[in-house]
Design an enzyme around this catalytic site. Structure first.
Site, PDB file in Angstrom:
ATOM      1  CB  SER A  99       7.370 -11.031   0.538  1.00 11.06           C
ATOM      2  OG  SER A  99       8.451 -10.780  -0.342  1.00 11.06           O
ATOM      3  CB  SER A 106      10.434  -8.224   0.222  1.00  8.55           C
ATOM      4  OG  SER A 106       9.275  -7.654  -0.313  1.00  8.55           O
ATOM      5  CE  LYS A 160      10.658 -13.853  -1.268  1.00 14.85           C
ATOM      6  NZ  LYS A 160      10.664 -12.375  -1.384  1.00 14.85           N
TER       7      LYS A 160
END
Length: 632
Positions: free
Chosen positions: A204, A228, A113
């Protein structure tokens, strides 16, 4: 290289259109076949030398390029160069040939990420304020000078190969993957591009889930603050794991809400997630000391020796010919009544009941209803508001560092007229101070002090304007909203009524979960505690990304997407979200909560969560793997 590309393009034009179309179909079929490989299968093929790391990684790289250029998934913020990936893959193959592979994950393609530090690669958290870190508006992407703990463990120690950095909601603030101001919204690989039916990948960690679902990597590292990892995994049809809070060090992670941020990962199946656990968790040695070189104040450690037997049992998947009669016999699976909220769609109830029935009938587990006297509906309903109060408060504090002086770009917003006006104000103020001193016969020391205060006030004004301009241009609207909300709940008139109340509610929730797992002070004739619990990951199908929607309504729907994941984050519990197949009649479901949109066989599974008490990762993965294996 450009000349070679041009020659290739010219040669392609000489091929008849029908032949080009056939070649494209063959290539796409090969890429789709690759997507069928899981991490466990890839490791087996690598260890048996049936496939090389070079072949595996190059195919994943091609899928990543296809996803970005053709499907416009926006799953990546940065894709590593082909030469870099190829060099690392060949080095991995050489190690395996020499019998000196670093780990089972050596040569496996992974993604990380964009808010996790990788040495010599951009660290942007998908935000403008980190994307341009140069002075005087000079674009200069923020390059990380060091590795995060999880990056070092995965890439340097285990030998995995990085395909790229995945897109995300800015600073992890969002649930739909639509708050990425630089790279745009992340598309769910389940989307039907042909009829412009674009689905959200969740958030997210949207890009992480999309990269695994599309097959451009076999393991994606992300972060989970309030769901997330689990929500994107559910909407993209893959497995997402959030370990116990602190089990994986947060060193090198761009902070959002420090008491909630947890490093986790996404993989095709629960078994794949279990395979990655020993290579990512904080290691504890035999003398109760861990690898603290990259630890943080909240780190806890995973004892490799004491968990070896349980980990082996969690990873073992017996063949259908030699099935154990009751592999989960003696394990108590809790179904918390407090999570049976209204409205709960019929298709969610279906997968929930189907998984519970499979655990009882095929696994021999004991199903136990956790009564509302143990885990109360009040605590579950209050958890969402408590989460946003705490998360926004911590975000307001953590993001204060991005001021254009210490971090972030410095935006100069002052015109010559404003500068002249500032000088005129200074003269007026100095004149007023001089007149006052003359009339009152003030000492020279007082004169100097007042003059210094005047200059300090002017400098303070400049700094405030600079600070405001930097943050206004550097942060997106959702981040600004949460910073303002966090500052509000930390103000003197709201601290006790909002922040302190949310913190107390969090403690109450933790105690209720402890009581359910440990049956402390709650043991009755009907309830004596459970080992793990089973609840839905979300209460809706993936939302559709559309233009011209009501922004206020969209924000409220986004915030409510985490209603089933937030309680487990507040309690810091290890949780696995795994895909469970919907009923065939639900494949073409029209979801009334999403403008009555027909999904037409696009979404065929949604996520369920299996969670347990802190440090019960192995048991959570064992139960999750069983549900996935026997999901008809």
């Amino acid at each position: 290289r450009q000349q070679q590309m041009m020659q290739g393009a010219r040669s392609l034009l000489l091929i008849p259109a029908a032949a080009r179309q056939q070649q494209g179909k063959s290539r796409r079929r090969a890429l789709r076949a690759l997507a069928m490989h899981t991490l466990v299968e890839a490791v087996r093929l690598l260890e048996s030398k049936e496939i090389s790391s070079e072949t595996l990684v190059v195919q994943c790289y091609e899928r990543a390029i296809e996803g970005e250029q053709e499907l416009k998934l926006n799953a990546y913020t940065h894709i590593c160069s082909h030469d870099r990936i190829l060099t690392q893959a060949r080095a991995s193959d050489q190690r395996r040939q020499a019998g000196a592979s670093k780990s089972s994950l050596d040569g496996v393609p992974v993604s990380i990420k964009a808010n996790i530090a990788v040495r010599d690669l951009p660290l942007t958290a998908a935000s403008r304020i980190l994307h341009a870190s140069g002075r005087d508006n000079v674009a200069n992407i923020n390059i990380s000078p060091y590795d995060s703990y999880v990056t070092r463990r995965l890439l340097r120690d285990a030998g995995a190969i990085l395909i790229g950095l995945t897109n995300m909601d800015e600073f992890g603030m969002g649930s739909w993957g639509t708050n990425s101001p630089i790279h745009g919204s992340i598309r769910n690989p389940r989307s039907d591009i042909g009829r412009n039916f674009i689905l959200s990948a969740g958030g997210s960690s949207s890009g992480a889930a999309a990269s695994v679902a599309h097959g451009s990597c076999l393991l994606a590292i992300g972060t989970d603050t309030g769901g997330s990892i689990r929500l994107p995994a559910s909407w993209c049809g893959v497995s997402g794991f959030k370990p116990s809070y602190g089990l994986v060090s947060r060193y090198g992670i761009v902070s959002y809400a420090s008491s909630l941020d947890t490093v986790g990962w996404i993989a095709p199946t629960p078994e794949c997630c279990a395979l990655a656990l020993p290579y990512l968790a904080n290691i504890e040695n035999g003398d109760n000391t861990g690898d603290i070189s990259c630890g943080d104040s909240t780190s806890i450690y995973y004892n490799m020796k004491s968990n070896a037997i349980n980990r082996k049992a969690a990873n073992e998947q017996p063949s259908h010919r030699q099935q154990p009669s009751l592999p989960l016999k003696g394990i108590k699976i809790g179904i918390p009544a407090a999570f049976s909220v209204d409205p709960c769609p019929s298709y969610i109830k279906y997968i929930w009941n189907k998984a519970a029935k499979s655990l009882a009938e095929k696994g021999g587990a004991d199903l136990v209803i956790v009564p509302t006297s143990i885990i109360t509906p009040t605590s579950i309903k209050a958890s969402l508001s408590s989460y946003y109060v705490l998360a926004c408060a911590e975000a307001s504090s953590n993001l204060a560092r991005y001021d254009g002086l210490r971090y972030g770009p410095s935006y100069h917003q002052f015109s010559i007229a404003n500068t002249d006006l500032l000088h005129q104000n200074n003269k007026v103020k100095q004149g007023n101070v001089t007149d006052t001193i003359t009339n009152c016969e003030t000492s020279d020391a007082a004169l100097e002090n007042d003059a210094a205060n005047t200059i300090d006030d002017d400098l303070s004004l400049v700094v405030k304007q600079q600070y405001s301009a930097t943050r206004a241009k550097g942060f997106g609207p959702e981040v600004i909203r949460r910073i303002i909300a966090g500052a509000a709940v930390l103000s003197s008139d709201r601290f006790h009524t909002h922040y302190e109340a949310a913190a107390k509610q969090r403690v109450i929730l933790r105690r209720e979960f402890d009581a359910a797992f440990n049956s402390i002070g709650t043991e009755t004739d009907s309830f004596s505690g459970v080992d793990v619990m089973l609840v839905p990951t979300c209460l809706s199908l993936p939302c559709r990304i559309m233009e011209n929607v009501d922004e206020e309504e969209s924000n409220m729907n986004m915030l409510s997407s985490d209603v089933m994941t937030v309680p487990l984050s507040l309690a810091g519990l290890p949780t696995m979200s795994l895909p469970v197949k919907l009923a065939k009649e639900d494949h073409a479901k029209s979801d009334s909560t999403k403008n009555n949109v027909c999904y037409d066989n696009i979404v065929k599974s949604l996520g369920l969560q299996v969670f347990g008490p802190p440090m019960s990762e192995d048991l959570v993965m064992k139960v999750s793997s069983f549900i996935y294996k026997y999901d008809a």
